[in-house]
Design a protein around this motif. Structure first.
Motif, PDB file in Angstrom:
ATOM      1  N   UNK A  27     -32.313 -86.823 -18.134  1.00 18.74           N
ATOM      2  CA  UNK A  27     -31.629 -87.763 -17.248  1.00 18.74           C
ATOM      3  C   UNK A  27     -30.559 -87.073 -16.412  1.00 18.74           C
ATOM      4  N   UNK A  28     -30.235 -85.834 -16.736  1.00 18.34           N
ATOM      5  CA  UNK A  28     -29.247 -85.072 -15.973  1.00 18.34           C
ATOM      6  C   UNK A  28     -29.965 -84.071 -15.075  1.00 18.34           C
ATOM      7  N   UNK A  29     -29.565 -83.967 -13.812  1.00 12.44           N
ATOM      8  CA  UNK A  29     -30.214 -83.000 -12.907  1.00 12.44           C
ATOM      9  C   UNK A  29     -30.091 -81.576 -13.431  1.00 12.44           C
ATOM     10  N   UNK A  30     -31.175 -80.828 -13.298  1.00 11.95           N
ATOM     11  CA  UNK A  30     -31.204 -79.423 -13.706  1.00 11.95           C
ATOM     12  C   UNK A  30     -31.454 -78.542 -12.487  1.00 11.95           C
ATOM     13  N   UNK A  31     -30.793 -77.397 -12.488  1.00 17.10           N
ATOM     14  CA  UNK A  31     -30.883 -76.480 -11.349  1.00 17.10           C
ATOM     15  C   UNK A  31     -31.651 -75.216 -11.745  1.00 17.10           C
ATOM     16  N   UNK A  32     -32.551 -74.791 -10.897  1.00 17.06           N
ATOM     17  CA  UNK A  32     -33.281 -73.525 -11.034  1.00 17.06           C
ATOM     18  C   UNK A  32     -33.700 -73.119  -9.636  1.00 17.06           C
ATOM     19  N   UNK A  33     -33.972 -71.937  -9.286  1.00 17.28           N
ATOM     20  CA  UNK A  33     -34.040 -70.654  -9.957  1.00 17.28           C
ATOM     21  C   UNK A  33     -33.062 -69.711  -9.247  1.00 17.28           C
ATOM     22  N   UNK A  34     -32.504 -68.733  -9.969  1.00 17.87           N
ATOM     23  CA  UNK A  34     -31.563 -67.776  -9.390  1.00 17.87           C
ATOM     24  C   UNK A  34     -32.131 -66.360  -9.506  1.00 17.87           C
ATOM     25  N   UNK A  35     -32.043 -65.597  -8.428  1.00 15.59           N
ATOM     26  CA  UNK A  35     -32.460 -64.193  -8.451  1.00 15.59           C
ATOM     27  C   UNK A  35     -31.308 -63.321  -7.960  1.00 15.59           C
ATOM     28  N   UNK A  36     -31.277 -62.087  -8.433  1.00 19.40           N
ATOM     29  CA  UNK A  36     -30.253 -61.137  -7.995  1.00 19.40           C
ATOM     30  C   UNK A  36     -30.854 -59.748  -8.004  1.00 19.40           C
ATOM     31  N   UNK A  37     -30.422 -58.918  -7.074  1.00 18.81           N
ATOM     32  CA  UNK A  37     -30.887 -57.537  -7.008  1.00 18.81           C
ATOM     33  C   UNK A  37     -29.839 -56.672  -6.326  1.00 18.81           C
ATOM     34  N   UNK A 165     -29.702 -54.037 -14.683  1.00 21.18           N
ATOM     35  CA  UNK A 165     -29.753 -52.972 -13.686  1.00 21.18           C
ATOM     36  C   UNK A 165     -30.888 -53.257 -12.707  1.00 21.18           C
ATOM     37  N   UNK A 166     -30.640 -53.023 -11.469  1.00 21.85           N
ATOM     38  CA  UNK A 166     -31.627 -53.155 -10.394  1.00 21.85           C
ATOM     39  C   UNK A 166     -31.853 -54.612  -9.973  1.00 21.85           C
ATOM     40  N   UNK A 167     -32.345 -55.470 -10.885  1.00 21.00           N
ATOM     41  CA  UNK A 167     -32.620 -56.864 -10.497  1.00 21.00           C
ATOM     42  C   UNK A 167     -32.781 -57.733 -11.739  1.00 21.00           C
ATOM     43  N   UNK A 168     -32.664 -59.047 -11.540  1.00 16.74           N
ATOM     44  CA  UNK A 168     -32.838 -60.001 -12.643  1.00 16.74           C
ATOM     45  C   UNK A 168     -33.021 -61.397 -12.063  1.00 16.74           C
ATOM     46  N   UNK A 169     -33.503 -62.316 -12.903  1.00 17.71           N
ATOM     47  CA  UNK A 169     -33.687 -63.708 -12.484  1.00 17.71           C
ATOM     48  C   UNK A 169     -33.534 -64.620 -13.694  1.00 17.71           C
ATOM     49  N   UNK A 170     -33.021 -65.832 -13.476  1.00 21.75           N
ATOM     50  CA  UNK A 170     -32.905 -66.837 -14.533  1.00 21.75           C
ATOM     51  C   UNK A 170     -33.406 -68.172 -13.996  1.00 21.75           C
ATOM     52  N   UNK A 171     -33.731 -69.069 -14.917  1.00 24.32           N
ATOM     53  CA  UNK A 171     -34.211 -70.390 -14.527  1.00 24.32           C
ATOM     54  C   UNK A 171     -35.688 -70.560 -14.830  1.00 24.32           C
ATOM     55  N   UNK A 172     -36.201 -71.760 -14.586  1.00 21.59           N
ATOM     56  CA  UNK A 172     -37.577 -72.066 -14.953  1.00 21.59           C
ATOM     57  C   UNK A 172     -38.599 -71.248 -14.178  1.00 21.59           C
ATOM     58  N   UNK A 173     -38.248 -70.825 -12.962  1.00 20.81           N
ATOM     59  CA  UNK A 173     -39.168 -70.022 -12.168  1.00 20.81           C
ATOM     60  C   UNK A 173     -38.927 -68.533 -12.292  1.00 20.81           C
ATOM     61  N   UNK A 174     -38.078 -68.135 -13.253  1.00 24.32           N
ATOM     62  CA  UNK A 174     -37.673 -66.733 -13.329  1.00 24.32           C
ATOM     63  C   UNK A 174     -38.824 -65.796 -13.665  1.00 24.32           C
ATOM     64  N   UNK A 175     -39.788 -66.257 -14.469  1.00 25.83           N
ATOM     65  CA  UNK A 175     -40.893 -65.377 -14.842  1.00 25.83           C
ATOM     66  C   UNK A 175     -41.701 -64.971 -13.616  1.00 25.83           C
ATOM     67  N   UNK A 176     -41.851 -65.890 -12.659  1.00 26.41           N
ATOM     68  CA  UNK A 176     -42.593 -65.576 -11.434  1.00 26.41           C
ATOM     69  C   UNK A 176     -41.731 -64.753 -10.472  1.00 26.41           C
TER      70      UNK A 176
END
Length: 262
Positions: A27-37, A165-176
């Motif tokens: 019932x609470x809004x969820x936020x995804x996806x974050x990437x960083x490099x 190091x180099x890059x990373x991602x979090x959230x439900x779409x992070x695997x892709x």
């Protein structure tokens, strides 16, 4: 909890039905996806790109198409949020306030490691809510003035802090998104190319994850993308992002057309 998970998972915290029979956490809004490099190298200023899509979901519904998930923490750092949007935004506001307060009291910026440690403590304080399904998992990036380089930190729901190091991602779409980052990132990447890689990684995540929103060319809604380097936090303008998205879409359209002809 193991017994409940096997025999009555609906009774676990975060899975208890709320209004309309939906799990309370949905019932609470969820936020995804974050990437960083990271970008730059020995011959160029080294910094970090942080990017997030604009979709927030509430169960199987789209709660918002324009939520912002990337924020400046202070002049030389930024934080991207994934998880329960309301709690995450409040955590970021408190984090910004604490960093500003420290700077005013001490007359200098808190070190980048100190900022990451403070954010880790705040995440650990949210653990009781995380156990109920209202977790916050941010991605923190900044320019280390002492080391003169961009650095990147990830966290888990218990407050564990890990330097990436180099890059990373979090959230439900992070695997892709991580799959795209592995293919597209390279050492010494210029800042403009790093922005393109971040947008393309989000594009790939949105292609396979329904909770991640891709660039919306009709409504002209673009991801939030920011760079942090020796010049500080700078948000990439929508005009620049529109051009990046146009190039990505055109390349994929042409590639698909070429594949069809073949």
């Amino acid at each position: 909890m193991e017994f409940l998970a096997d025999h009555a998972p609906d009774l676990l915290p975060g899975r208890r039905p709320g209004a309309g029979g939906a799990p309370a956490a949905d019932l609470a809004p969820h936020a995804t996806t974050i990437v960083a490099l990271t970008f730059g190298g020995p011959d160029a200023p080294r910094g970090v790109v942080l990017a997030g899509d604009r979709r927030a979901t509430m169960g199987n519904l789209i709660a918002s198409r324009e939520i912002e998930k990337v924020f400046p923490a202070d002049e030389f750092s930024a934080v991207g949020i994934a998880g329960s949007a309301g709690i995450a935004v409040e955590m970021v506001r408190l984090f910004q306030l604490e960093l500003e307060h420290y700077e005013k009291i001490e007359g200098s910026l808190l070190s980048l490691d100190g900022k990451a440690n403070r954010l880790s403590t705040m995440i650990r304080g949210n653990l009781p809510l995380a156990m109920q399904g209202l977790a916050v998992v941010p991605l923190f990036a900044g320019y280390d003035l002492d080391r003169a380089t961009g650095r990147l930190f990830s966290f888990d729901v218990t407050g564990g802090r890990y330097e990436e190091h180099d890059h990373h991602s979090v959230g439900s779409g992070s695997v892709f998104a991580r799959g795209a980052l592995k293919k597209l990132w390279r050492p010494g990447l210029p800042a403009a190319d790093a922005v393109s890689v971040a947008v393309e990684a989000l594009y790939d995540a949105a292609d396979d994850d329904s909770a991640t929103g891709g660039p919306d060319t009709v409504r002209r809604i673009w991801p939030v993308v920011a760079t942090v380097d020796a010049d500080g936090y700078q948000r990439v303008s929508d005009d620049v992002l529109a051009g990046v998205v146009e190039r990505i879409v055109a390349a994929r359209r042409d590639g698909a057309a070429g594949g069809a002809r073949a």
